[in-house]
Design a protein around this motif. Structure first.
Motif, PDB file in Angstrom:
ATOM      1  N   SER A  63       0.819  -1.212   0.000  1.00  8.37           N
ATOM      2  CA  SER A  63       0.000   0.000   0.000  1.00  8.37           C
ATOM      3  C   SER A  63       0.853   1.261   0.000  1.00  8.37           C
ATOM      4  O   SER A  63       2.029   1.244   0.351  1.00  8.37           O
ATOM      5  CB  SER A  63      -0.905   0.004   1.229  1.00  8.37           C
ATOM      6  N   GLN A  65       0.333   5.274   1.293  1.00  5.61           N
ATOM      7  CA  GLN A  65      -0.503   6.279   1.942  1.00  5.61           C
ATOM      8  C   GLN A  65       0.112   7.644   1.669  1.00  5.61           C
ATOM      9  O   GLN A  65       1.280   7.875   1.951  1.00  5.61           O
ATOM     10  CB  GLN A  65      -0.552   5.994   3.448  1.00  5.61           C
ATOM     11  N   LEU A  70      -5.283   6.688   0.171  1.00  2.77           N
ATOM     12  CA  LEU A  70      -4.692   5.365   0.360  1.00  2.77           C
ATOM     13  C   LEU A  70      -4.824   4.559  -0.919  1.00  2.77           C
ATOM     14  O   LEU A  70      -5.909   4.384  -1.453  1.00  2.77           O
ATOM     15  CB  LEU A  70      -5.404   4.638   1.510  1.00  2.77           C
ATOM     16  N   ARG A  72      -4.167   0.905  -2.429  1.00  8.67           N
ATOM     17  CA  ARG A  72      -3.837  -0.457  -2.008  1.00  8.67           C
ATOM     18  C   ARG A  72      -3.964  -1.397  -3.179  1.00  8.67           C
ATOM     19  O   ARG A  72      -4.784  -1.178  -4.070  1.00  8.67           O
ATOM     20  CB  ARG A  72      -4.800  -0.889  -0.901  1.00  8.67           C
TER      21      ARG A  72
END
Lengths: 289, 279, 264
Positions: A63, A65, A70, A72
């Motif tokens: 992932s 951030q 975010l 993923r």
């Protein structure tokens, strides 16, 4: 916006005979407002990594951030466009992305895409063209009449016009002559300090990395080989040589002085002035003794 | 010393109403030397390269290559066979669909029989250490490898001079090293004459001779140690002095009087050592 | 971008891979003609057997053959349906309200679809087992005699090989520019047609600019390396006609005779 990359993995052409792992097990955190350099040989995964930071590539696993965005693996981040507004990328040879009839139109292309009112976009263009070192009268000219170096400045202005808070630079000085290189890096350094940008620089120049960065990552075969501040990274010349990377000339110089004069010198010497000072301390001390 | 190229009072511009890109340029290239032509972008150095093998013709003056004048239409092909150019962009000079095809391109143009071509190709790819890539397609090669293939394509024609026209400026440090290393070996082992057109003074420091160009004119010429004495002039025209020279100059300003110019770090540290011994 | 297949070559060591490109080109060409000889179940079976054996001998993964067929499948199905519904020959099979299906229609539909299928399979076999450059060289040699009547065969072949050389480069470049413009907020895939056409300008202009620059550089590089047209030029690429290639022709000849004898 802080950036935090966790266990990022990326493979190209997944599910075909040409599958190739480009990134594996990348963990990286870039605090807001810092200057991060990424070093590595061609093909080490630098470009693949930075393209994840604004959603141009999607992770195969792991992932990313960025602020409250975010990304993923396997999930769709619906606000990609909003993310791209915050994360500007100056690609390698950015002059190749110019396409408009006038320089002004090209610079405001990005801002208009992100919903900036046209008047404000034009104001930004007028300010930026001067910032990148060209005269305001250039705005009405065609970008294709410029020299290569000038085209690059216009392209850079086009990315800056989006007012990103994170600026990613992929070898921004490749192919420029020394004066052009110095001026462009000076511009980015100034912007970094004045605008509080988070700057991520992909470079082959150890000197630039050492001089400007808070943190440096060294990539090798799709993974992170070394990471830390300049002092930490360049303290271990052998580790760098093992990766067949160079050590900044200032550091080489210090090491040579230490060896020849059998002395210990300060390690974080990354500018000409600091190198000269180191030489002076040696000469003066030897004279006194 | 045998003179291979002689450039006499050459002026050139791309179009009539445009300003001159080269103004009254004169120079000579000796057999077996490594000549660096330095200048910043737009100083006319790449235009000069193109005049040296007849891709461009002088408006005034003459370019002579081993006696052939580029103005004679008949001589052009003789000149091009003798002077090979490696250009800046590795992709845009790779003609063939594989390494072998590309190295063959110049040979095919000269009408060489296939058997002889194969010999020349295997010989020249070995010299640039690309023999294991004969069937490789260009988009699978690195920039440095492509430039080495370009060199192989040139030396297969057995030229007297190879011009590197900013041939390393688009490469990463590893690619730059491998290309320059290859050329140095060719110069040493084959006695090749090399003209390197560059804005990298560090590279130029290792040349036998340097010519400095600015705004279309030759403004200086000589051995590296002599040219580098004029550090301020070089910086004024937009070039970066090699690091050891910068340190040396800064120290000189502080009152340390060096006897000789140090082009490498080793020399610089040695000079500092002798200072220390004297005091 | 990487999914685009233009004559995608799959490396291999099979009998078909090793054939002379000229033999393969001629075979494909002759096959296009003899396909039209078939007009009954037996002859179609014969063609089918030839095609399937060829696929088998090439040792290509069936996936590639299928991928090559995929875009044409719809056309084949449509052709089939058209014939089924529009040909009114033989006994009526069944009736779907306004649509009547005759035996002749079904037969015609199957035949035409098979014909298309065979043609596509054989031509994809050609491109899957022959490098594009070999195809180009093959065409250049086959058309060689046409130079005498002023056909620019060498120029055409050179153009083809340069195009082949630069396809990967330009695809890569397209991807790069798309990414750069996406990073500036451009969108390429959504919106009404007019918007989409407009959105492609930021991609096309840089591509053209760069292609012209490349062409200019390349012309310069070719000239510097002594290129002056096809006259007096030799070639490093050598085509070798061997026993395998003659065998192929004998097989093709037998196939043609078979078709002639068995057709009704």
């Amino acid at each position: 916006m802080d950036i935090s990359v966790k266990e990022l993995e990326h493979s190209y052409n997944r599910g075909t005979p040409f599958e190739r792992n480009a990134l594996k097990d990348i963990n990286l955190s870039i605090p807001s407002g810092t200057f991060q350099s990424i070093i590595g040989h061609t093909g080490s995964g630098k470009s693949t990594l930075i393209q994840h930071l604004n959603g141009l590539l999607k992770p195969t696993a792991g992932s990313i951030q960025i602020g409250d965005f975010l990304i993923r693996a396997g999930e769709k981040e619906k606000r990609l466009k909003a993310l791209r507004k915050h994360v500007g990328i100056v690609f390698q040879y950015p002059e190749h992305q110019l396409f408009e009839e006038t320089i002004e139109k090209d610079i405001i292309f990005g801002p208009l895409n992100f919903g900036v009112p046209i008047d404000e976009a034009k104001q930004r263009a007028a300010k930026l063209i001067k910032q990148v070192g060209l005269d305001e009268s250039y705005l009405e000219r065609s970008p294709f009449d410029l020299s290569g170096g000038q085209m690059r400045r216009v392209a850079i202005a086009g990315v800056l016009a989006m007012k990103p808070s994170i600026l990613i630079l992929d070898e921004p000085t490749a192919g420029l002559d020394p004066r052009g290189r110095r001026e462009i890096m000076g511009l980015f350094h100034r912007l970094h300090q004045e605008e509080g940008l988070t700057t991520i620089l992909v470079t082959h120049s150890m000197e630039d990395a050492a001089r400007y960065s808070d943190n440096i990552v060294i990539m090798e075969k799709g993974g992170i080989a070394l990471q830390g501040n300049a002092e930490h990274i360049f303290a271990d010349s052998d580790a760098l040589k093992a990766l067949s990377l160079d050590v900044p000339e200032t550091v080489q110089f210090i090491h040579r002085l230490e060896e020849r004069f059998n002395r210990t010198l300060p390690q974080s010497v990354f500018t000409l002035d600091a190198a000269v000072d180191a030489a002076l301390t040696i000469l003066q001390k030897e004279e006194r003794s | 010393m045998e003179e291979l190229i002689s450039v006499q009072n050459v002026s050139f511009r791309y179009q009539e109403e445009h300003p001159y890109v080269l103004k009254d340029v004169g120079l000579s290239v000796q057999k077996g030397e490594w000549l660096a032509i330095v200048g910043h972008n737009g100083s006319g150095k790449s235009t000069l390269a193109r005049l040296l093998n007849g891709l461009l013709l002088p408006e005034k003056g003459d370019v002579l290559v081993e006696g052939f004048n580029s103005r004679d239409e008949e001589s052009i092909w003789e000149i091009r066979r003798r002077v090979g150019i490696v250009f800046q962009n590795p992709d845009n000079q790779f003609v063939g669909t594989s390494v072998q095809d590309d190295v063959a391109f110049g040979l095919e143009n000269s009408g060489m029989p296939r058997e002889k071509m194969l010999e020349r190709i295997s010989e020249s790819v070995k010299k640039v250490r690309m023999e294991d890539f004969l069937d490789q397609e260009p988009h699978r090669l690195s920039g440095g490898q492509k430039q080495r293939v370009a060199i192989a394509g040139i030396i297969a024609l057995r030229p007297s001079i190879v011009i590197l026209d900013e041939a390393t400026s688009m490469l990463d440090p590893a690619g730059r090293k491998e290309v320059l290393q290859t050329m140095r070996e060719l110069k040493k082992e084959e006695g090749m004459t090399v003209i390197s057109i560059t804005h990298d003074l560090e590279e130029a420091a290792r040349a036998d001779r340097i010519i400095v160009m600015n705004a279309g004119e030759v403004i200086d010429e000589g051995l590296p140690v002599d040219v580098f004495k004029k550090g301020d002039m070089l910086e004024k025209i937009g070039l970066d002095l090699p690091f050891p020279l910068q340190v040396q100059r800064a120290l000189r300003e502080k009152g340390y009087d060096f006897e000789k110019l140090t082009l490498s770090q080793e020399e610089l540290v040695n000079e500092l050592w002798t200072f220390q011994l004297k005091s | 971008m990487q999914n685009i297949i233009i004559g995608q070559y799959v490396p291999g060591q099979s009998f078909i891979h090793k054939l002379d490109p000229r033999a393969k080109l001629l075979t494909a060409f002759l096959f296009v003609i003899i396909v039209f000889l078939a007009n009954n179940w037996l002859t179609y079976a014969l063609l089918g057997a030839f095609t399937l054996i060829a696929v088998f001998v090439s040792r290509l993964p069936l996936r590639y053959i299928y991928n090559g067929l995929k875009p044409i499948l719809l056309v084949i199905i449509l052709t089939f349906l058209l014939h089924v519904f529009l040909t009114k020959e033989g006994p009526l099979l069944f009736n779907l309200g306004f649509l009547e299906v005759y035996e002749g229609g079904v037969k015609q539909g199957v035949f035409i679809s098979l014909r298309l299928l065979f043609l596509i399979m054989i031509t994809s076999l050609l491109t899957l087992t022959t490098t594009p450059i070999d195809i180009t060289v093959g065409i250049e040699t086959l058309l060689g005699p046409m130079k005498k009547i002023g056909l620019p065969v060498h120029e055409f072949a050179l153009m083809m090989s340069i195009a082949l050389r630069f396809i990967p480069t330009l695809l890569e470049e397209t991807e790069k520019i798309m990414k750069a413009q996406s990073a500036r907020g451009a969108q390429f895939s959504t919106g009404p047609i007019k918007e989409r056409l407009k959105s492609i300008v930021p991609l096309l202009v840089p591509l053209f600019v760069s292609a012209f620059k490349r062409a200019e550089d390349l012309a310069m590089a070719m000239e510097a390396r002594g290129y002056r047209g096809g006259e007096g030029r030799t070639s490093i690429r050598l085509l070798k006609w061997s026993g395998k290639d003659t065998t192929l022709f004998i097989i093709l000849l037998i196939l043609s005779i078979g078709l002639l004898l068995l057709r009704s």
